[in-house]
Design a protein around this motif. Structure first.
Motif, PDB file in Angstrom:
ATOM      1  N   ASP A  40       7.018  93.876  53.908  1.00 30.31           N
ATOM      2  CA  ASP A  40       7.146  94.420  52.635  1.00 30.31           C
ATOM      3  C   ASP A  40       7.471  93.412  51.662  1.00 30.31           C
ATOM      4  N   GLU A  41       7.346  94.176  50.236  1.00 25.29           N
ATOM      5  CA  GLU A  41       7.580  93.436  49.255  1.00 25.29           C
ATOM      6  C   GLU A  41       8.991  92.631  49.288  1.00 25.29           C
ATOM      7  N   ARG A  42       9.880  93.380  49.535  1.00 27.60           N
ATOM      8  CA  ARG A  42      11.339  92.913  49.719  1.00 27.60           C
ATOM      9  C   ARG A  42      11.459  91.944  50.665  1.00 27.60           C
ATOM     10  N   GLN A  43      10.922  92.165  51.759  1.00 25.18           N
ATOM     11  CA  GLN A  43      11.094  90.914  52.729  1.00 25.18           C
ATOM     12  C   GLN A  43      10.202  89.727  52.165  1.00 25.18           C
ATOM     13  N   ILE A  44       9.127  89.994  51.583  1.00 28.90           N
ATOM     14  CA  ILE A  44       8.332  88.738  51.141  1.00 28.90           C
ATOM     15  C   ILE A  44       9.121  87.968  49.980  1.00 28.90           C
ATOM     16  N   ALA A  45       9.696  88.806  49.090  1.00 24.84           N
ATOM     17  CA  ALA A  45      10.744  88.300  47.911  1.00 24.84           C
ATOM     18  C   ALA A  45      11.715  87.294  48.571  1.00 24.84           C
ATOM     19  N   LYS A  46      12.477  87.769  49.577  1.00 29.17           N
ATOM     20  CA  LYS A  46      13.620  87.132  50.199  1.00 29.17           C
ATOM     21  C   LYS A  46      12.900  85.987  50.936  1.00 29.17           C
ATOM     22  N   ARG A  47      12.052  85.775  51.533  1.00 29.68           N
ATOM     23  CA  ARG A  47      11.244  84.828  52.099  1.00 29.68           C
ATOM     24  C   ARG A  47      10.947  83.837  51.122  1.00 29.68           C
ATOM     25  N   PHE A  57       1.220  81.410  48.758  1.00 28.32           N
ATOM     26  CA  PHE A  57       0.585  82.303  49.489  1.00 28.32           C
ATOM     27  C   PHE A  57       1.246  83.680  49.397  1.00 28.32           C
ATOM     28  N   LEU A  58       2.558  83.798  49.697  1.00 26.18           N
ATOM     29  CA  LEU A  58       3.364  84.657  49.533  1.00 26.18           C
ATOM     30  C   LEU A  58       3.616  85.387  48.283  1.00 26.18           C
ATOM     31  N   GLU A  59       3.385  84.652  47.199  1.00 29.88           N
ATOM     32  CA  GLU A  59       3.372  85.114  45.853  1.00 29.88           C
ATOM     33  C   GLU A  59       2.269  85.769  45.566  1.00 29.88           C
ATOM     34  N   ASP A  60       0.883  85.424  46.161  1.00 26.53           N
ATOM     35  CA  ASP A  60      -0.130  85.913  45.924  1.00 26.53           C
ATOM     36  C   ASP A  60      -0.233  87.281  46.578  1.00 26.53           C
ATOM     37  N   GLN A  61       0.645  87.610  47.684  1.00 29.35           N
ATOM     38  CA  GLN A  61       0.560  88.642  48.656  1.00 29.35           C
ATOM     39  C   GLN A  61       1.200  89.845  47.561  1.00 29.35           C
ATOM     40  N   LEU A  62       2.032  89.524  46.472  1.00 29.96           N
ATOM     41  CA  LEU A  62       2.958  90.304  45.760  1.00 29.96           C
ATOM     42  C   LEU A  62       2.179  90.756  44.408  1.00 29.96           C
ATOM     43  N   ILE A  63       1.166  90.035  44.211  1.00 23.85           N
ATOM     44  CA  ILE A  63       0.287  90.464  43.098  1.00 23.85           C
ATOM     45  C   ILE A  63      -0.982  91.210  43.635  1.00 23.85           C
ATOM     46  N   PRO A  64      -1.052  92.478  43.217  1.00 20.59           N
ATOM     47  CA  PRO A  64      -2.272  93.371  43.570  1.00 20.59           C
ATOM     48  C   PRO A  64      -3.467  92.907  43.066  1.00 20.59           C
ATOM     49  N   ASP A  65      -4.382  93.040  43.980  1.00 20.47           N
ATOM     50  CA  ASP A  65      -5.743  92.550  43.749  1.00 20.47           C
ATOM     51  C   ASP A  65      -6.618  93.429  42.593  1.00 20.47           C
ATOM     52  N   ILE A  66      -7.081  92.954  41.602  1.00 23.97           N
ATOM     53  CA  ILE A  66      -7.537  93.789  40.467  1.00 23.97           C
ATOM     54  C   ILE A  66      -9.217  93.559  40.478  1.00 23.97           C
TER      55      ILE A  66
END
Length: 65
Positions: free
Chosen positions: A2-9, A54-63
């Protein structure tokens, strides 16, 4: 993840990236002749940067345009 885990990583990777930068700088300051060690540290640093991107891209929603 989830976003919290991605941000922590990402935060963990940023810390490791800074540590590698400091280690590379220290080797340069010591005029180290261990080129293999420097190359390994630089390669690891690049891998960390790629993983962070890669992880930062996952946090940004696709438009969809």
């Amino acid at each position: 993840m989830d976003e919290r885990q991605i941000a922590k990583r990402i935060e963990i990777l940023k810390i490791e990236h800074r540590d590698l930068d400091a280690a590379i700088s220290a080797l340069f300051e010591q005029n180290s002749t261990d080129q293999l060690q420097l190359a390994r540290l630089k390669k690891r640093k690049l891998r960390l940067r790629d993983e962070m991107a890669f992880l930062e891209d996952q946090l940004i929603p696709d438009i969809i345009a």
